[in-house]
Design a protein around this motif. Structure first.
Motif, short mmCIF file in Angstrom:
data_model
loop_
_atom_site.label_atom_id
_atom_site.label_comp_id
_atom_site.label_asym_id
_atom_site.label_seq_id
_atom_site.Cartn_x
_atom_site.Cartn_y
_atom_site.Cartn_z
N VAL A 134 0.83 -1.18 -0.27
CA VAL A 134 0.05 -0.12 -0.20
C VAL A 134 0.91 1.05 0.01
O VAL A 134 0.47 2.09 -0.72
N SER A 135 1.91 1.29 0.86
CA SER A 135 2.65 2.28 0.90
C SER A 135 3.46 2.84 -0.48
O SER A 135 3.63 3.90 -0.95
N ALA A 136 3.86 1.57 -1.14
CA ALA A 136 4.50 1.66 -2.59
C ALA A 136 3.85 2.26 -3.59
O ALA A 136 4.03 3.08 -4.22
N VAL A 137 2.38 2.03 -3.53
CA VAL A 137 1.23 2.45 -4.50
C VAL A 137 0.88 3.72 -3.99
O VAL A 137 1.10 4.60 -5.05
N ALA A 138 0.90 4.33 -2.94
CA ALA A 138 0.49 5.63 -2.60
C ALA A 138 1.79 6.53 -2.82
O ALA A 138 1.49 7.69 -3.45
N ALA A 139 3.04 6.26 -2.53
CA ALA A 139 4.02 6.80 -3.14
C ALA A 139 4.27 7.27 -4.39
O ALA A 139 4.87 8.09 -4.82
N ALA A 140 3.72 6.23 -5.30
CA ALA A 140 3.81 6.51 -6.56
C ALA A 140 2.88 7.53 -7.15
O ALA A 140 2.60 7.56 -8.26
N GLY A 141 1.84 8.12 -6.39
CA GLY A 141 0.83 9.11 -6.62
C GLY A 141 -0.46 8.57 -7.04
O GLY A 141 -1.30 9.29 -7.39
N LEU A 142 -0.62 7.17 -6.63
CA LEU A 142 -1.94 6.54 -7.02
C LEU A 142 -3.01 6.61 -5.92
O LEU A 142 -2.62 6.71 -4.69
N ARG A 143 -4.18 6.95 -6.11
CA ARG A 143 -5.20 6.95 -4.81
C ARG A 143 -5.95 5.78 -4.79
O ARG A 143 -6.62 5.13 -5.45
N MET A 144 -5.80 5.41 -3.55
CA MET A 144 -6.35 3.96 -3.10
C MET A 144 -7.82 3.95 -3.14
O MET A 144 -8.39 4.80 -2.39
#
Length: 264
Positions: free
Chosen positions: A209-219
């Motif tokens: 989840v942290s990697a996805v968020a850090a890439a600028g994607l909104r969960m």
């Protein structure tokens, strides 16, 4: 150890075994028009008609071509040249249009040269990647504005429990060191592999989840599921094509899925 070279040899050796296995049921896919996706994947991704979809780490393309059968314009990418050769052959034999590219997932942006409405990553993919931050940045770079990542995976919680009963904490959830495995068989049967060594990397839910968020994607969501697709523990009970702990036993997460969207 060069994990990429070792794993590529291992997966090239798996391809002919998997293609001929009952587990993948290629005949059912070709003859009966079977869709090789889980019901929750189809529900959570939604209608893909006319949408461009790239499947990262696509193996020999069953899931990729299943999305095409559901109406998507598909591309599959995998580092195994043997897998991509089989995927192209299956696409041609079934008459399902698809593009298949041989490349490491970290090189996907350069190898593919385009952006997509959907980036899809299926079950059992992330354990082969050492760097999830780099993976998530790659995903973000492949998405069109407003497009989304959809990931379905086996839950890492299940990997800390004992292999027999699935009830005792046996392994370290936070161990991020590479794990080298020597396994004579793949997960589809008893045929002996020519290349038996693999290198895998465990990732916790927080890391994903942290990697996805850090890439600028909104969960949009993170869903946990109480079933899996194979007999992960000896105690699991078959329920159609799904496996669960026996009725009355405390439930644990065995798979998860998430969807995250790029900014418009």
């Amino acid at each position: 150890m060069d994990y990429l070279q070792v794993n590529r040899a291992n997966w090239n050796a798996r391809v002919p075994i998997h293609v001929g296995s009952d587990f993948y049921d290629v005949r059912g896919f070709k003859v009966d028009g079977r869709i090789a996706l889980t019901p929750f994947e189809r529900e959570e991704v939604g209608d893909v008609t006319g949408r461009s979809l790239v499947h990262l780490q696509c193996h020999f393309g069953l899931d990729t071509l299943s999305w095409a059968r559901l109406g998507a314009e598909v591309t599959g990418l995998d580092f195994s040249d043997a897998a991509i050769t089989q995927a192209r052959a299956l696409s041609d034999e079934c008459g399902i249009p698809a593009r298949f590219v041989t490349a490491d997932v970290y090189d996907a942006v350069e190898a593919l040269g385009e952006r997509y409405d959907i980036v899809y990553t299926g079950l059992g993919a992330l354990v082969w990647l050492p760097d999830l931050t780099r993976w998530a940045r790659t995903v973000a770079a492949l998405l069109k504005p407003g497009g989304f990542l959809y990931l379905a995976e086996f839950h890492p919680f299940g990997d800390i429990l004992d292999d027999e009963s699935g009830t005792t904490v046996t392994y370290d959830y936070f161990d991020r060191s590479p794990h080298v495995w020597e396994e004579p068989h793949t997960y589809t049967g008893s045929e002996i592999l020519e290349h038996q060594t693999s290198v895998q990397f465990q990732h916790g839910i927080g890391e994903v989840v942290s990697a996805v968020a850090a890439a600028g994607l909104r969960m949009e969501f993170l869903h946990e599921h109480d079933h899996t697709l194979f007999a992960r523990y000896a105690t699991l009970v078959a329920d159609g094509k799904e496996y669960r702990l026996p009725e009355g036993a405390p439930r644990i997460p065995l798979m998860y899925s998430l969807r995250a969207t790029a900014a418009k």
